[in-house]
Design a protein around this motif. Sequence first.
Motif, PDB file in Angstrom:
ATOM      1  N   ASN A 181     -33.525 103.007  -4.425  1.00  0.00           N
ATOM      2  CA  ASN A 181     -35.086 103.170  -3.787  1.00  0.00           C
ATOM      3  C   ASN A 181     -35.630 104.646  -3.779  1.00  0.00           C
ATOM      4  O   ASN A 181     -35.049 105.421  -4.995  1.00  0.00           O
ATOM      5  CB  ASN A 181     -34.870 101.695  -2.367  1.00  0.00           C
ATOM      6  CG  ASN A 181     -34.001 102.731  -1.238  1.00  0.00           C
ATOM      7  OD1 ASN A 181     -33.361 103.799  -2.001  1.00  0.00           O
ATOM      8  ND2 ASN A 181     -33.214 102.533  -1.004  1.00  0.00           N
ATOM      9  N   ASN A 214     -37.878  99.484  -3.579  1.00  0.00           N
ATOM     10  CA  ASN A 214     -36.824  99.067  -3.761  1.00  0.00           C
ATOM     11  C   ASN A 214     -37.025  99.592  -5.310  1.00  0.00           C
ATOM     12  O   ASN A 214     -38.045  97.922  -6.227  1.00  0.00           O
ATOM     13  CB  ASN A 214     -36.052  98.366  -3.374  1.00  0.00           C
ATOM     14  CG  ASN A 214     -35.772  98.709  -1.860  1.00  0.00           C
ATOM     15  OD1 ASN A 214     -34.604  99.178  -1.626  1.00  0.00           O
ATOM     16  ND2 ASN A 214     -36.827  98.473  -1.285  1.00  0.00           N
ATOM     17  N   LEU A 222     -39.915  95.584  -4.935  1.00  0.00           N
ATOM     18  CA  LEU A 222     -39.565  94.669  -4.005  1.00  0.00           C
ATOM     19  C   LEU A 222     -40.079  96.103  -2.794  1.00  0.00           C
ATOM     20  O   LEU A 222     -38.889  97.126  -2.383  1.00  0.00           O
ATOM     21  CB  LEU A 222     -38.901  95.023  -3.422  1.00  0.00           C
ATOM     22  CG  LEU A 222     -37.824  94.272  -2.646  1.00  0.00           C
ATOM     23  CD1 LEU A 222     -38.876  92.509  -2.547  1.00  0.00           C
ATOM     24  CD2 LEU A 222     -36.576  93.481  -1.845  1.00  0.00           C
ATOM     25  N   TYR A 254     -32.262 106.998  -3.590  1.00  0.00           N
ATOM     26  CA  TYR A 254     -31.150 106.470  -3.632  1.00  0.00           C
ATOM     27  C   TYR A 254     -30.661 105.530  -5.308  1.00  0.00           C
ATOM     28  O   TYR A 254     -31.463 105.089  -5.107  1.00  0.00           O
ATOM     29  CB  TYR A 254     -30.387 105.928  -2.596  1.00  0.00           C
ATOM     30  CG  TYR A 254     -30.451 106.531  -1.568  1.00  0.00           C
ATOM     31  CD1 TYR A 254     -31.596 106.317  -0.430  1.00  0.00           C
ATOM     32  CD2 TYR A 254     -29.327 107.797  -1.094  1.00  0.00           C
ATOM     33  CE1 TYR A 254     -31.967 108.133  -0.166  1.00  0.00           C
ATOM     34  CE2 TYR A 254     -29.608 108.065   0.041  1.00  0.00           C
ATOM     35  CZ  TYR A 254     -30.771 108.101   0.840  1.00  0.00           C
ATOM     36  OH  TYR A 254     -30.787 109.271   1.684  1.00  0.00           O
ATOM     37  N   VAL A 260     -35.183  96.085  -8.070  1.00  0.00           N
ATOM     38  CA  VAL A 260     -33.670  95.118  -7.695  1.00  0.00           C
ATOM     39  C   VAL A 260     -33.573  94.336  -9.049  1.00  0.00           C
ATOM     40  O   VAL A 260     -34.125  93.419  -9.557  1.00  0.00           O
ATOM     41  CB  VAL A 260     -34.227  93.797  -6.732  1.00  0.00           C
ATOM     42  CG1 VAL A 260     -33.118  92.723  -6.936  1.00  0.00           C
ATOM     43  CG2 VAL A 260     -34.321  94.759  -5.401  1.00  0.00           C
ATOM     44  N   TRP A 313     -28.894  95.608  -6.313  1.00  0.00           N
ATOM     45  CA  TRP A 313     -29.740  96.376  -5.167  1.00  0.00           C
ATOM     46  C   TRP A 313     -29.626  96.847  -6.584  1.00  0.00           C
ATOM     47  O   TRP A 313     -28.639  97.689  -7.053  1.00  0.00           O
ATOM     48  CB  TRP A 313     -30.018  97.199  -4.453  1.00  0.00           C
ATOM     49  CG  TRP A 313     -30.459  97.777  -4.221  1.00  0.00           C
ATOM     50  CD1 TRP A 313     -31.570  98.178  -3.889  1.00  0.00           C
ATOM     51  CD2 TRP A 313     -29.931  99.627  -3.355  1.00  0.00           C
ATOM     52  NE1 TRP A 313     -32.140  99.462  -3.404  1.00  0.00           N
ATOM     53  CE2 TRP A 313     -30.862 100.269  -3.381  1.00  0.00           C
ATOM     54  CE3 TRP A 313     -28.759  99.998  -4.119  1.00  0.00           C
ATOM     55  CZ2 TRP A 313     -30.736 101.558  -3.010  1.00  0.00           C
ATOM     56  CZ3 TRP A 313     -28.484 101.468  -4.073  1.00  0.00           C
ATOM     57  CH2 TRP A 313     -29.323 102.276  -3.044  1.00  0.00           C
TER      58      TRP A 313
END
Lengths: 109, 113
Positions: free
Chosen positions: B50, B35, B97, B59, B37, B47
Amino acid sequence: QAVVTQEPSLTVSPGGTVTLTCGSSTGAVTSGHYPYWFQQKPGQAPRTLIYDTNNRHSWTPARFSGSLLGGKAALTLSGAQPEDEAEYYCLLSLTGEVVFGGGTRLAVL
Amino acid sequence: DVQVVEFGGGLVQPGGSLRLSCAVSGVTFSTYWMNWVRQAPGKGLEWVGNISPDGSGKYYVDSVKGRFTISRDNAKNSLYLQMRSLTAEDTAVYYCLPGRGYWGQGRLVTVSS
């Protein structure tokens, strides 16, 4: 986009117990949303306390526990310490998106 | 120990582009969803997007769709964020992340003229 809700602020007495919650506008939170809980202190990067509902990392104090409670994810702090004063964020994995809650400012007073 | 280190960032003019990189060690990188962030000054965590372990699924949050692109190189244990058409609202500390939540220190991206 879904909205994830947390209490804006909470206060706990030293040695006391407090539960922070994390709800979703899409309905009940389940283990399938893989709830995470993060702690962030001023000027620091966040750190993960709980992942996948109730799993602690090696650095997570045992006084923190994660669960599902009343259709929400929950973070319970039992035996609060002054150093637990911080901002706490939850995160949920929803369909096609990941969403953070707005954060809970926890005071230990 | 798991280490997450972000690279890149800095000052960029509105409408400009920037690429962030992230190196991960101590975990089997190729098995983790990754991810990005961000956190704007004085604001909460957001967010950004990811990518699946094999890179086939991506996404994004609505506000960056069409402008940001996430990619990864599993052979190099690295994650990337290509950012285009940047605006002041993209000013933030950006964090990489991995799944299970290992945080680095992040990199500040400032969009300003």
